[in-house]
Design an enzyme around this catalytic site. Structure first.
Site, PDB file in Angstrom:
ATOM      1  N   GLY A  55       0.826  -1.198   0.000  1.00  0.00           N
ATOM      2  CA  GLY A  55       0.000   0.000   0.000  1.00  0.00           C
ATOM      3  C   GLY A  55       0.860   1.248   0.000  1.00  0.00           C
ATOM      4  O   GLY A  55       2.011   1.217   0.455  1.00  0.00           O
TER       5      GLY A  55
ATOM      6  N   GLN B 211       3.139  10.058   0.863  1.00  0.00           N
ATOM      7  CA  GLN B 211       4.415   9.350   0.989  1.00  0.00           C
ATOM      8  C   GLN B 211       5.347   9.610  -0.179  1.00  0.00           C
ATOM      9  O   GLN B 211       6.555   9.374  -0.074  1.00  0.00           O
ATOM     10  CB  GLN B 211       4.183   7.837   1.111  1.00  0.00           C
TER      11      GLN B 211
ATOM     12  N   CYS C  99       5.717   0.135   7.646  1.00  0.00           N
ATOM     13  CA  CYS C  99       5.360   1.239   6.745  1.00  0.00           C
ATOM     14  C   CYS C  99       6.572   1.581   5.908  1.00  0.00           C
ATOM     15  O   CYS C  99       7.690   1.627   6.423  1.00  0.00           O
ATOM     16  CB  CYS C  99       4.944   2.450   7.586  1.00  0.00           C
ATOM     17  N   LEU C 100       6.346   1.833   4.607  1.00  0.00           N
ATOM     18  CA  LEU C 100       7.466   2.170   3.715  1.00  0.00           C
ATOM     19  C   LEU C 100       8.132   3.480   4.128  1.00  0.00           C
ATOM     20  O   LEU C 100       9.286   3.716   3.776  1.00  0.00           O
ATOM     21  CB  LEU C 100       6.978   2.259   2.260  1.00  0.00           C
TER      22      LEU C 100
ATOM     23  N   HIS D 162      -4.556   1.890   7.457  1.00  0.00           N
ATOM     24  CA  HIS D 162      -3.183   2.420   7.473  1.00  0.00           C
ATOM     25  C   HIS D 162      -3.021   3.545   6.432  1.00  0.00           C
ATOM     26  O   HIS D 162      -2.459   4.602   6.731  1.00  0.00           O
ATOM     27  CB  HIS D 162      -2.197   1.271   7.193  1.00  0.00           C
ATOM     28  N   GLU D 163      -3.523   3.304   5.210  1.00  0.00           N
ATOM     29  CA  GLU D 163      -3.340   4.310   4.149  1.00  0.00           C
ATOM     30  C   GLU D 163      -4.217   5.542   4.382  1.00  0.00           C
ATOM     31  O   GLU D 163      -3.776   6.672   4.131  1.00  0.00           O
ATOM     32  CB  GLU D 163      -3.607   3.707   2.770  1.00  0.00           C
TER      33      GLU D 163
ATOM     34  N   HIS E  30      -2.536   7.798   6.700  1.00  0.00           N
ATOM     35  CA  HIS E  30      -1.521   8.656   6.065  1.00  0.00           C
ATOM     36  C   HIS E  30      -2.152   9.954   5.553  1.00  0.00           C
ATOM     37  O   HIS E  30      -1.538  11.021   5.621  1.00  0.00           O
ATOM     38  CB  HIS E  30      -0.888   7.942   4.866  1.00  0.00           C
TER      39      HIS E  30
HETATM   40 ZN   LIG Z   1       2.592   3.584   5.626  1.00  0.00          ZN
END
Ligand SMILES: [Zn+2]
Length: 169
Positions: free
Chosen positions: A45, A50, A92-93, A134-135, A138
């Site tokens: 995701g 991000q 998380c990236l 989660h997204e 963000h």
């Molecule tokens: Zn994330």
């Protein structure tokens, strides 16, 4: 085109994202880049902030590109339903190298637009529910570490500060 993924500490990750009014060709390119960047990471995701764009757009693919049916692109997502609770390890990236157990809803229904501007809903349970929450977090400038209780949050932030000091973040 691959876009660099911002890390915790970047100011764009801590500002709320704006709704998309019109799906311009630039938005289309942004979505393509987000999908490519998510697959290359690899991740399941990614949210537009991000990659440095404070707009309410998310992409999710639990198959990481293996199953075309598994790709979700959603613009201006809104929760219609959220129920139950699951506790699983999450990363998380934008916080590479760190994971923690995060409480998330067990099932969600999210309404938004696809890339053609058509309204649709996604119903997700378990990992898909987790990824959607989660997204969307963000888009509301909330990272998974913000969902943790004091000690585990402080521990991660302290380690990241150390890495940043050493020029490794
Ligand atoms: Zn994330």
């Amino acid at each position: 085109m691959l876009r660099p993924i911002l890390r915790l500490g970047d100011s764009i990750l801590s500002e709320p994202a704006r709704p998309v009014d019109v799906i311009t060709p630039e938005i289309g390119t942004l979505i393509d880049d987000m999908i490519e960047t998510m697959y290359a990471a690899p991740g399941i995701g990614l949210a537009a902030p991000q990659v440095g764009v404070a707009l309410r757009i998310l992409v999710i693919d639990l198959s990481v590109g293996r199953d075309p049916q598994a790709l979700h692109v959603m613009i201006n997502p809104e929760f219609l339903e959220r129920e139950g609770m699951q506790l699983e390890e999450e990363g998380c990236l934008s916080v590479p190298g760190f994971t923690a157990t995060v409480a998330r809803p067990k099932r969600v229904v999210v309404k938004g637009m696809n890339r053609h501007g058509e309204t649709y809903t996604i119903e997700g349970t378990d990992l898909l529910a987790r990824a959607l929450q989660h997204e969307v977090d963000h888009l509301n400038s909330c990272l998974f570490v913000d969902r943790l209780r004091g000690i585990s949050r402080d521990l991660i932030l302290r380690k990241i500060r150390k890495l940043a000091k050493a020029g490794k973040w």
